[in-house]
Design a protein around this motif. Structure first.
Motif, PDB file in Angstrom:
ATOM      1  N   HIS A 136      -9.245 -20.251 -41.179  1.00  0.00           N
ATOM      2  CA  HIS A 136     -10.020 -20.421 -39.931  1.00  0.00           C
ATOM      3  C   HIS A 136      -9.473 -19.465 -38.882  1.00  0.00           C
ATOM      4  CE1 HIS A 136     -11.006 -22.432 -36.238  1.00  0.00           C
ATOM      5  NE2 HIS A 136     -11.759 -23.042 -37.032  1.00  0.00           N
ATOM      6  N   ALA A 137     -10.489 -19.041 -38.201  1.00  0.00           N
ATOM      7  CA  ALA A 137     -10.181 -18.029 -37.068  1.00  0.00           C
ATOM      8  C   ALA A 137     -11.222 -18.141 -36.065  1.00  0.00           C
ATOM      9  CB  ALA A 137     -10.091 -16.469 -37.704  1.00  0.00           C
ATOM     10  N   PRO A 138     -11.288 -17.834 -34.923  1.00  0.00           N
ATOM     11  CA  PRO A 138     -11.820 -17.836 -33.858  1.00  0.00           C
ATOM     12  C   PRO A 138     -12.920 -16.583 -33.999  1.00  0.00           C
ATOM     13  CG  PRO A 138      -9.991 -17.449 -32.958  1.00  0.00           C
ATOM     14  CD  PRO A 138      -9.713 -17.715 -34.280  1.00  0.00           C
ATOM     15  N   LEU A 139     -12.451 -15.491 -34.492  1.00  0.00           N
ATOM     16  CA  LEU A 139     -13.172 -14.224 -34.735  1.00  0.00           C
ATOM     17  C   LEU A 139     -13.184 -13.916 -36.123  1.00  0.00           C
ATOM     18  CD1 LEU A 139     -14.766 -11.837 -33.123  1.00  0.00           C
ATOM     19  CD2 LEU A 139     -12.633 -10.538 -33.578  1.00  0.00           C
ATOM     20  N   VAL A 140     -14.413 -13.519 -36.702  1.00  0.00           N
ATOM     21  CA  VAL A 140     -14.498 -13.013 -38.268  1.00  0.00           C
ATOM     22  C   VAL A 140     -15.164 -11.562 -37.943  1.00  0.00           C
ATOM     23  CG1 VAL A 140     -15.474 -12.880 -40.377  1.00  0.00           C
ATOM     24  CG2 VAL A 140     -14.652 -15.118 -39.335  1.00  0.00           C
ATOM     25  N   VAL A 141     -14.295 -10.510 -38.296  1.00  0.00           N
ATOM     26  CA  VAL A 141     -14.690  -9.106 -38.433  1.00  0.00           C
ATOM     27  C   VAL A 141     -15.119  -8.767 -39.716  1.00  0.00           C
ATOM     28  CG1 VAL A 141     -14.287  -6.600 -37.889  1.00  0.00           C
ATOM     29  CG2 VAL A 141     -13.215  -8.543 -36.364  1.00  0.00           C
ATOM     30  N   GLY A 142     -16.562  -8.130 -39.769  1.00  0.00           N
ATOM     31  CA  GLY A 142     -17.011  -7.671 -41.087  1.00  0.00           C
ATOM     32  C   GLY A 142     -16.530  -5.928 -41.312  1.00  0.00           C
ATOM     33  N   ALA A 143     -15.619  -6.098 -42.253  1.00  0.00           N
ATOM     34  CA  ALA A 143     -15.117  -4.579 -42.429  1.00  0.00           C
ATOM     35  C   ALA A 143     -15.383  -4.379 -44.006  1.00  0.00           C
ATOM     36  CB  ALA A 143     -13.997  -4.351 -42.056  1.00  0.00           C
ATOM     37  N   GLY A 144     -16.483  -5.274 -44.565  1.00  0.00           N
ATOM     38  CA  GLY A 144     -16.523  -4.916 -46.073  1.00  0.00           C
ATOM     39  C   GLY A 144     -17.278  -4.053 -46.567  1.00  0.00           C
ATOM     40  N   GLY A 145     -17.512  -2.846 -45.817  1.00  0.00           N
ATOM     41  CA  GLY A 145     -18.401  -1.711 -46.353  1.00  0.00           C
ATOM     42  C   GLY A 145     -19.677  -2.011 -46.503  1.00  0.00           C
ATOM     43  N   HIS A 146     -20.659  -1.251 -47.067  1.00  0.00           N
ATOM     44  CA  HIS A 146     -21.834  -1.353 -47.014  1.00  0.00           C
ATOM     45  C   HIS A 146     -22.485  -2.525 -47.194  1.00  0.00           C
ATOM     46  CE1 HIS A 146     -26.254   0.341 -47.191  1.00  0.00           C
ATOM     47  NE2 HIS A 146     -26.242  -0.160 -48.459  1.00  0.00           N
ATOM     48  N   PHE A 147     -21.859  -3.248 -48.493  1.00  0.00           N
ATOM     49  CA  PHE A 147     -22.512  -4.604 -48.584  1.00  0.00           C
ATOM     50  C   PHE A 147     -21.758  -5.753 -48.250  1.00  0.00           C
ATOM     51  CE2 PHE A 147     -23.462  -1.401 -52.041  1.00  0.00           C
ATOM     52  CZ  PHE A 147     -24.956  -1.485 -52.360  1.00  0.00           C
ATOM     53  N   CYS A 148     -21.301  -5.459 -46.974  1.00  0.00           N
ATOM     54  CA  CYS A 148     -20.325  -6.696 -46.426  1.00  0.00           C
ATOM     55  C   CYS A 148     -21.034  -7.964 -46.139  1.00  0.00           C
ATOM     56  CB  CYS A 148     -19.992  -6.015 -44.950  1.00  0.00           C
ATOM     57  SG  CYS A 148     -19.039  -7.167 -44.247  1.00  0.00           S
ATOM     58  N   PRO A 149     -20.608  -9.068 -46.713  1.00  0.00           N
ATOM     59  CA  PRO A 149     -21.269 -10.265 -46.589  1.00  0.00           C
ATOM     60  C   PRO A 149     -21.318 -10.638 -45.012  1.00  0.00           C
ATOM     61  CG  PRO A 149     -19.033 -10.560 -47.427  1.00  0.00           C
ATOM     62  CD  PRO A 149     -19.059  -8.922 -47.320  1.00  0.00           C
ATOM     63  N   VAL A 150     -20.465 -10.309 -44.362  1.00  0.00           N
ATOM     64  CA  VAL A 150     -20.491 -10.497 -42.732  1.00  0.00           C
ATOM     65  C   VAL A 150     -21.746  -9.886 -42.067  1.00  0.00           C
ATOM     66  CG1 VAL A 150     -19.443 -10.871 -40.366  1.00  0.00           C
ATOM     67  CG2 VAL A 150     -18.177 -10.889 -42.619  1.00  0.00           C
ATOM     68  N   ALA A 151     -22.032  -8.768 -42.672  1.00  0.00           N
ATOM     69  CA  ALA A 151     -23.212  -8.079 -42.084  1.00  0.00           C
ATOM     70  C   ALA A 151     -24.542  -8.571 -42.518  1.00  0.00           C
ATOM     71  CB  ALA A 151     -23.297  -6.513 -42.583  1.00  0.00           C
ATOM     72  N   ARG A 152     -24.398  -9.228 -43.789  1.00  0.00           N
ATOM     73  CA  ARG A 152     -25.692  -9.901 -44.320  1.00  0.00           C
ATOM     74  C   ARG A 152     -25.829 -11.310 -43.538  1.00  0.00           C
ATOM     75  NH1 ARG A 152     -26.897  -9.231 -50.289  1.00  0.00           N
ATOM     76  NH2 ARG A 152     -24.981  -8.015 -50.718  1.00  0.00           N
ATOM     77  N   TYR A 153     -24.744 -11.828 -43.213  1.00  0.00           N
ATOM     78  CA  TYR A 153     -24.680 -13.049 -42.347  1.00  0.00           C
ATOM     79  C   TYR A 153     -25.687 -12.714 -40.970  1.00  0.00           C
ATOM     80  CZ  TYR A 153     -23.228 -17.418 -40.279  1.00  0.00           C
ATOM     81  OH  TYR A 153     -23.070 -18.816 -39.710  1.00  0.00           O
ATOM     82  N   LEU A 154     -25.236 -11.567 -40.617  1.00  0.00           N
ATOM     83  CA  LEU A 154     -25.587 -11.122 -39.234  1.00  0.00           C
ATOM     84  C   LEU A 154     -27.203 -10.435 -39.540  1.00  0.00           C
ATOM     85  CD1 LEU A 154     -22.697  -9.405 -37.480  1.00  0.00           C
ATOM     86  CD2 LEU A 154     -24.224 -11.484 -36.548  1.00  0.00           C
ATOM     87  N   GLY A 155     -27.839 -10.830 -40.674  1.00  0.00           N
ATOM     88  CA  GLY A 155     -29.120 -10.592 -40.714  1.00  0.00           C
ATOM     89  C   GLY A 155     -29.605  -9.233 -41.386  1.00  0.00           C
ATOM     90  N   ALA A 156     -28.391  -8.634 -41.854  1.00  0.00           N
ATOM     91  CA  ALA A 156     -28.624  -7.013 -42.478  1.00  0.00           C
ATOM     92  C   ALA A 156     -29.729  -7.555 -43.866  1.00  0.00           C
ATOM     93  CB  ALA A 156     -27.529  -6.476 -42.713  1.00  0.00           C
ATOM     94  N   ASN A 157     -30.597  -6.643 -43.722  1.00  0.00           N
ATOM     95  CA  ASN A 157     -31.364  -6.769 -44.801  1.00  0.00           C
ATOM     96  C   ASN A 157     -31.138  -5.856 -46.060  1.00  0.00           C
ATOM     97  OD1 ASN A 157     -33.400  -7.932 -46.514  1.00  0.00           O
ATOM     98  ND2 ASN A 157     -35.333  -7.579 -44.972  1.00  0.00           N
TER      99      ASN A 157
END
Ligand SMILES: Cc1cc2nc3c(=O)[nH]c(=O)nc-3n(C[C@H](O)[C@H](O)[C@H](O)COP(=O)(O)OP(=O)(O)OC[C@H]3O[C@@H](n4cnc5c(N)ncnc54)[C@H](O)[C@@H]3O)c2cc1C
Length: 375
Positions: A136-157
């Motif tokens: 659990h964290a108040p902030l999650v940073v997406g640093a997972g490279g090109h296919f980062c799941p956090v980028a996906r969550y933020l709407g990256a197609n």
């Protein structure tokens, strides 16, 4: 539930740099990575001096038992065309192996590590995010490279409406016989642009390791381009005739064409997850660590308030550092005649020593016009 102040998804150079800065400021940081380290990463492993300066890398310590190849010379040209040699009096870049480099930075950063586990779920919970139902964290940073799941969550197609650079590469340790047969000098990477100038191939010798690759704006028939490039190098006797042929592919976004949203409430992207590679060279390590430094500045200034409005200064700082991203669809390609004219001019320029030094190497590949980002 295990709690931390900031959870970073991805322990590559972007993630470990952010963790290093936040840890130094006293935050409790956790990095989650799907791989165990050390791990391979498809990359030529070329870093510029700005990276070393921003990371405050102790080069003497790093070089102990690791590949740290100084670079002082370059060969540039077009595939099968005239070669141009450019030399410098001092070291202007370094060759590293990502297998070693990323592991070193990850261990140095001091964050808590959860390795060998991918991000499987990301859910709003309480005043932050529950990750994989156990962190659990108040902030999650997406640093997972090109296919980062956090980028996906933020709407990256991913792959659908993004203009990717597709690349294939191989890195292998040469046998004694292969070292003998290899005509590529250790301090002299070779860069050859494709005939249509939509990409380039490279050969890069780092100690006993040889790295060969090719990246292009369009991935149509990429494997054929790579095979033709390697066959040509073998025919010229530049690389060993028994060079392995099992190349690894990967993709990345060039900064001007990356449409990814960088922040939202309790979420932020850095590195390849944000799509930051320099347009001409595809160098991505420097922008990755610089984005991490800029993100750290913003995060520390928020004093724990990670609402989107508080994270927006990161977006402004990124624009100030890397420029505005291009809006709207990519302009249509010019007609065949104009394309041919541009290509002829470019081929002519690439054969000129002054162009190779001042434009191709100094500006495009060393990015000398931009001073290192202080950390
Ligand atoms: C063929 C090729 C050659 C390149 N050569 C160079 C070069 O010579 N110099 C240069 O500067 N740049 C180069 N680049 C670009 C460079 O590799 C990237 O820009 C750089 O790695 C970005 O760092 P990062 O930390 O953002 O992401 P990465 O290094 O990709 O790290 C992302 C991390 O996230 C982890 N991860 C991914 N998905 C998940 C998940 N679902 N859950 C948990 N963890 C996850 C991965 O395991 C990885 O450890 C090259 C790229 C390619 C494809």
């Amino acid at each position: 539930m295990e709690h931390c102040d900031v959870l970073i998804v991805g322990g590559g150079p972007a993630g470990s740099t952010l963790a290093w800065k936040l840890k130094a400021a006293g935050l409790d940081v956790l990095i989650l990575d799907k791989k165990t380290f050390p791990r391979d990463k498809t990359c030529a492993g070329w870093i510029t001096p700005a990276v070393i300066e921003t990371l405050k890398l102790d080069t003497a310590d790093y070089a102990r038992g690791r590949v740290f190849q100084p670079i002082r010379r370059f060969v540039t040209g077009t595939i099968g065309g005239k070669e141009v040699h450019t030399g410098y009096d001092a070291t202007v870049s370094y060759g590293i192996r990502r297998f070693e480099f990323d592991d070193y930075l990850l261990n140095r950063c001091g964050a808590r590590l959860v390795l060998g586990e991918p991000l499987k779920s990301l859910k709003h919970e309480g005043d932050g995010w529950a990750v994989n139902g156990k962190l659990h964290a108040p902030l999650v940073v997406g640093a997972g490279g090109h296919f980062c799941p956090v980028a996906r969550y933020l709407g990256a197609n991913l792959g659908a409406d993004e203009q990717i650079i597709a690349a294939q590469e191989i890195e292998f340790e040469m046998s004694a016989a292969q070292q003998q047969a290899c005509k590529v000098a250790e301090d002299r990477p070779e860069l050859y642009f494709c005939d249509d100038l939509k990409g380039y191939g490279w050969i890069f010798r780092k100690g006993n390791f040889l790295n060969i690759g090719l990246g292009r704006e369009d991935n149509h028939k990429l494997s054929e381009h790579v095979a033709a490039f390697c066959d040509g190098l073998k025919a010229q006797g530049r690389i060993p005739s028994d060079t392995p042929t099992k190349f690894h592919g990967h993709a990345y976004l060039l900064y001007p064409h990356a449409p990814r949203q960088l922040v939202d409430d309790g979420l932020l992207l850095i590195g390849d997850a944000a799509g930051l590679a320099y347009p001409q060279s595809g160098e991505g390590i420097r922008p990755a660590i610089e984005s991490a430094i800029l993100a750290a500045d913003t995060l520390l200034a928020t004093r724990g308030d990670y609402r989107r409005a508080q994270l927006e200064p990161y977006v402004s700082q990124m624009t100030a550092r890397f420029g505005k991203r291009l809006q709207g669809p990519t302009p249509a390609e010019p007609g065949r005649f104009v394309q041919r004219l541009k290509q002829s001019l470019a081929h002519w320029l690439l054969r000129r020593s002054w162009f190779a030094r001042h434009v191709v190497i100094d500006r495009w590949f060393l990015h000398r016009q931009q001073p290192p980002l202080p950390s």
